[in-house]
Design an enzyme around this catalytic site. Sequence first.
Site, mmCIF file in Angstrom:
data_model
loop_
_atom_site.group_PDB
_atom_site.id
_atom_site.type_symbol
_atom_site.label_atom_id
_atom_site.label_comp_id
_atom_site.label_asym_id
_atom_site.label_seq_id
_atom_site.Cartn_x
_atom_site.Cartn_y
_atom_site.Cartn_z
ATOM 1 C CD GLU A 1 -45.251 76.300 17.500
ATOM 2 O OE1 GLU A 1 -45.325 77.554 17.412
ATOM 3 O OE2 GLU A 1 -46.215 75.541 17.281
ATOM 4 C CG PHE B 1 -53.769 71.158 7.011
ATOM 5 C CD1 PHE B 1 -54.102 72.498 6.898
ATOM 6 C CD2 PHE B 1 -53.688 70.598 8.287
ATOM 7 C CE1 PHE B 1 -54.346 73.270 8.023
ATOM 8 C CE2 PHE B 1 -53.942 71.368 9.418
ATOM 9 C CZ PHE B 1 -54.264 72.710 9.279
ATOM 10 C CD GLN B 2 -50.995 72.790 10.666
ATOM 11 O OE1 GLN B 2 -50.795 71.746 11.271
ATOM 12 N NE2 GLN B 2 -51.374 73.903 11.264
ATOM 13 C CE LYS C 1 -51.223 62.227 12.559
ATOM 14 N NZ LYS C 1 -52.390 63.119 12.521
ATOM 15 C CG MET D 1 -28.041 98.519 20.565
ATOM 16 S SD MET D 1 -26.650 99.310 21.400
ATOM 17 C CE MET D 1 -26.111 98.030 22.525
HETATM 18 C C1 LIG Z 1 -26.026 94.100 20.827
HETATM 19 C C2 LIG Z 1 -24.834 93.179 20.802
HETATM 20 C C3 LIG Z 1 -23.577 93.669 21.084
HETATM 21 C C4 LIG Z 1 -22.483 92.818 21.143
HETATM 22 N N1 LIG Z 1 -21.275 93.314 21.547
HETATM 23 C C5 LIG Z 1 -20.269 92.453 21.814
HETATM 24 C C6 LIG Z 1 -19.056 92.898 22.422
HETATM 25 O O1 LIG Z 1 -18.862 94.065 22.729
HETATM 26 N N2 LIG Z 1 -18.103 91.971 22.681
HETATM 27 C C7 LIG Z 1 -18.274 90.639 22.368
HETATM 28 O O2 LIG Z 1 -17.406 89.822 22.661
HETATM 29 N N3 LIG Z 1 -19.388 90.211 21.763
HETATM 30 C C8 LIG Z 1 -20.389 91.077 21.507
HETATM 31 N N4 LIG Z 1 -21.558 90.593 20.954
HETATM 32 C C9 LIG Z 1 -21.645 89.163 20.621
HETATM 33 C C10 LIG Z 1 -21.003 88.852 19.272
HETATM 34 O O3 LIG Z 1 -21.893 89.197 18.252
HETATM 35 C C11 LIG Z 1 -20.612 87.362 19.185
HETATM 36 O O4 LIG Z 1 -21.732 86.574 19.437
HETATM 37 C C12 LIG Z 1 -19.540 86.954 20.177
HETATM 38 O O5 LIG Z 1 -18.477 87.880 20.204
HETATM 39 C C13 LIG Z 1 -18.995 85.590 19.781
HETATM 40 O O6 LIG Z 1 -18.343 85.033 20.861
HETATM 41 P P1 LIG Z 1 -17.265 83.895 20.676
HETATM 42 O O7 LIG Z 1 -16.153 84.344 19.775
HETATM 43 O O8 LIG Z 1 -16.927 83.458 22.035
HETATM 44 O O9 LIG Z 1 -17.971 82.820 19.771
HETATM 45 P P2 LIG Z 1 -19.011 81.668 19.920
HETATM 46 O O10 LIG Z 1 -20.109 82.012 18.997
HETATM 47 O O11 LIG Z 1 -19.313 81.288 21.311
HETATM 48 O O12 LIG Z 1 -18.160 80.556 19.197
HETATM 49 C C14 LIG Z 1 -17.383 79.694 19.928
HETATM 50 C C15 LIG Z 1 -16.140 79.297 19.158
HETATM 51 O O13 LIG Z 1 -15.536 78.254 19.906
HETATM 52 C C16 LIG Z 1 -15.509 77.055 19.144
HETATM 53 N N5 LIG Z 1 -15.840 75.951 20.032
HETATM 54 C C17 LIG Z 1 -17.053 75.463 20.365
HETATM 55 N N6 LIG Z 1 -16.923 74.447 21.230
HETATM 56 C C18 LIG Z 1 -15.596 74.304 21.456
HETATM 57 C C19 LIG Z 1 -14.828 73.434 22.264
HETATM 58 N N7 LIG Z 1 -15.393 72.471 23.027
HETATM 59 N N8 LIG Z 1 -13.505 73.586 22.265
HETATM 60 C C20 LIG Z 1 -12.885 74.521 21.487
HETATM 61 N N9 LIG Z 1 -13.570 75.352 20.685
HETATM 62 C C21 LIG Z 1 -14.909 75.256 20.689
HETATM 63 C C22 LIG Z 1 -16.481 77.226 18.027
HETATM 64 O O14 LIG Z 1 -16.088 76.455 16.904
HETATM 65 C C23 LIG Z 1 -16.417 78.739 17.778
HETATM 66 O O15 LIG Z 1 -15.380 79.070 16.887
HETATM 67 C C24 LIG Z 1 -22.655 91.442 20.848
HETATM 68 C C25 LIG Z 1 -23.902 90.951 20.515
HETATM 69 C C26 LIG Z 1 -24.993 91.794 20.514
HETATM 70 C C27 LIG Z 1 -26.341 91.230 20.218
HETATM 71 C C1 LIG Z 2 -35.781 90.097 16.662
HETATM 72 C C2 LIG Z 2 -34.959 91.337 16.573
HETATM 73 N N1 LIG Z 2 -35.426 92.404 15.869
HETATM 74 C C3 LIG Z 2 -34.702 93.541 15.808
HETATM 75 C C4 LIG Z 2 -33.484 93.623 16.415
HETATM 76 C C5 LIG Z 2 -32.650 94.907 16.329
HETATM 77 N N2 LIG Z 2 -32.492 95.501 17.657
HETATM 78 C C6 LIG Z 2 -31.378 95.330 18.409
HETATM 79 S S1 LIG Z 2 -31.456 96.033 19.900
HETATM 80 C C7 LIG Z 2 -33.005 96.628 19.587
HETATM 81 C C8 LIG Z 2 -33.752 97.445 20.616
HETATM 82 C C9 LIG Z 2 -33.977 96.707 21.889
HETATM 83 O O1 LIG Z 2 -34.759 97.522 22.722
HETATM 84 P P1 LIG Z 2 -35.035 97.120 24.216
HETATM 85 O O2 LIG Z 2 -35.432 95.708 24.321
HETATM 86 O O3 LIG Z 2 -35.993 98.100 24.801
HETATM 87 O O4 LIG Z 2 -33.623 97.244 24.887
HETATM 88 P P2 LIG Z 2 -32.677 98.505 25.168
HETATM 89 O O5 LIG Z 2 -31.729 98.602 24.027
HETATM 90 O O6 LIG Z 2 -33.543 99.718 25.307
HETATM 91 O O7 LIG Z 2 -31.989 98.157 26.439
HETATM 92 C C10 LIG Z 2 -33.435 96.274 18.302
HETATM 93 C C11 LIG Z 2 -34.719 96.660 17.702
HETATM 94 C C12 LIG Z 2 -33.027 92.464 17.102
HETATM 95 N N3 LIG Z 2 -31.844 92.439 17.691
HETATM 96 N N4 LIG Z 2 -33.805 91.365 17.185
#
Ligand SMILES: Cc1cc2nc3c(=O)[nH]c(=O)nc-3n(C[C@H](O)[C@H](O)[C@H](O)COP(=O)(O)OP(=O)(O)OC[C@H]3O[C@@H](n4cnc5c(N)ncnc54)[C@H](O)[C@@H]3O)c2cc1C
Ligand SMILES: Cc1ncc(C[n+]2csc(CCOP(=O)(O)OP(=O)(O)O)c2C)c(N)n1
Length: 606
Positions: free
Chosen positions: A72, A134-135, A184, A502
């Site tokens: 799911e 259940f569930q 249900k 990472m």
């Molecule tokens: C490993 C990892 C590394 C990351 N590194 C980076 C990085 O280097 N740089 C980076 O940018 N992010 C990075 N992120 C992602 C980061 O965590 C955020 O998810 C991201 O920066 C959020 O993007 P956003 O501000 O566009 O927000 P979103 O989460 O897309 O939010 C959108 C915003 O726009 C508003 N909005 C929605 N619809 C509308 C509309 N129709 N009109 C006007 N406003 C609207 C919402 O209210 C909200 O405030 C990383 C994520 C991971 C997992």
């Molecule tokens: C569900 C979940 N558990 C743990 C993490 C923390 N986490 C972020 S990146 C990462 C490693 C990802 O490894 P892989 O998929 O091999 O990608 P790589 O960084 O090697 O490209 C982990 C454990 C996460 N982001 N999501």
Amino acid sequence: MTALSRPATLQAPPPPAPASDAEVLSGAEIVVRALLDQGVTTLFGYPGGAVLPIYDALFHEPRLRHVLVRHEQAAAHAAEGYARSTGRAGVVLVTSGPGATNTVTGIVDALMDSVPLVVITGQVPTHLIGSDAFQECDTVGITRTCTKHNVLVKDVRDLASALHEAFRIATTGRPGPVLVDIPKDVQFAQGPYLRPDQVRPTHGYRPRRRAEPSKVAQAVEMLAEAKRPIFYTGGGVINAGPQASAALRAFARETGAPVTSTLLGLGAFPASDPQWLGMVGMHGAYEANHAMHDCDVMVAIGARFDDRVTGRIDAFSPGSRKIHIDIDPSSIGKVVRTEAGLVGDAGEVTAQLLELWRARGGADLARLKPWWRRIEGWRSRNGFGYRPSAEEIKPQHAIQRLAALTRGRDVRISTEVGQHQMWAAQFFPFEEPNRWMTSGGLGTMGYGLPAAIGVQVAHPESLVIDIAGEASIQMNIQELATALQHRLPVKVFILNNQWMGMVRQWQSLLHGGRYSHSYSESLPDFVKLAEAYGALGLRAERPEALDDAIRRMIDHPGPVVLDCHVSKDENCFPMIPSGKAHNEMLLGEDGGELSQAIDPAGRRLV
Ligand SMILES: Cc1cc2nc3c(=O)[nH]c(=O)nc-3n(C[C@H](O)[C@H](O)[C@H](O)COP(=O)(O)OP(=O)(O)OC[C@H]3O[C@@H](n4cnc5c(N)ncnc54)[C@H](O)[C@@H]3O)c2cc1C
Ligand SMILES: Cc1ncc(C[n+]2csc(CCOP(=O)(O)OP(=O)(O)O)c2C)c(N)n1
């Protein structure tokens, strides 16, 4: 954003207006009819006892395509992929208890990333609620803080309006997940069916789409006076639809300002445009981060100043005045001080700004020349540089080859989470919105494959590729069976570095090289695993084998897993370490002048 920060008006909808001529249907039939009237063609789900009447009603309804997933959580991510790539709500149907709890990760993911979902859960019969049946679980309680709105429908007379309201709330304003929990006995009971036009909208929930004219005027004057402006765009521009991207492009062109984007906004502005500086933030482009740091007016459009973007908040763009356009008023001023807050839809407000900009006769673009000269200085340094190798496949090179060999195709990319995700963001150029599906806010490993499935369902002709890591892909690998069953030719491109890369990178840079439990032991043979599911399995271990393997992957008509063995110890740069400022980026060993690589926009860098 949490549900708790939302207006109280998002509580249970008022009772529907009595309709004497309403058609009488069973609750299960009402669900199916409501989905059809909402224009739904596809839903992602998994059956179980508490939802069997709805599955029975679906059995008789050929207009609704049900995609049976294998877990799911994957139903929710597939619905996210569907929604992100189409702009329409993704629909999920699951049973009570474990069916509902398994969706929670996907629901939180959608809440964090503003993705419209309608999640329908079965519940135990009303007379058993609270008896540890259940569930049984308290689905509404469990999901209260991770939905935009949720409701337990205890009376079949409320069901149609609850469902129509779910779609309205999920897709309007700041999009998000809405959950409708249906016991249900309510599914069996007979009740009136109300069409969407017969339902009274929830009182008070009227998201604003156009900004106040005085704020628009203030923003235009700030921008006209700016000497170092920058557009910081985000996922909200994608949410606002293709017309928002078009308005952004026109406004950027006429104001002459450089444009950056968050991870979630990639594609809203074309990567090939000379005004594009690349992604901003922790792993963003060198020039984008420096320009954000040194700008004097920042125009944030649908971006929420996430900590991966701002870095150390008191050092974030210290000299700039901020204009923030956001449809969610609670987003404005939440993280940074904002001089001009414009509440409204990114597309409509950008169009308002453009109109007034034109009416005032624009502004002298020559004043921006010194600013562009500084930007060119940052650009001349290759922040994405890496040391090429003839011995092993560099992950950055693998993404560049994937981009080059798929150029010109209708390609849509999803990712898992980790280094591969960041390299994809850095090295795969996006020209259009809705082509890039990634988990940003929650950073959910296991998102990419089911999301790709959702995208492929919505876009049967597209080339849909999940860029994966070998650890992440194992979190929802079972969805290969879904792809096979539904003849969805998704491609899984694994950058296999045998590490949770990472995690290893952070341990290397911030934890003294103590690699605690981040090595990927006992990896499966991904080729055999793909074959076991009936997909094509491919492997590339050396640079000279890479192009051929990618070509075989993209030319194959069915699902493919390409296990691409890459350098084990490569780190992803640039990197702003947590708690540092934008101008304190770490660069790779070749993050200087040495690399022969090209940047995402195809510019050759020396
Ligand atoms: C490993 C990892 C590394 C990351 N590194 C980076 C990085 O280097 N740089 C980076 O940018 N992010 C990075 N992120 C992602 C980061 O965590 C955020 O998810 C991201 O920066 C959020 O993007 P956003 O501000 O566009 O927000 P979103 O989460 O897309 O939010 C959108 C915003 O726009 C508003 N909005 C929605 N619809 C509308 C509309 N129709 N009109 C006007 N406003 C609207 C919402 O209210 C909200 O405030 C990383 C994520 C991971 C997992
Ligand atoms: C569900 C979940 N558990 C743990 C993490 C923390 N986490 C972020 S990146 C990462 C490693 C990802 O490894 P892989 O998929 O091999 O990608 P790589 O960084 O090697 O490209 C982990 C454990 C996460 N982001 N999501």
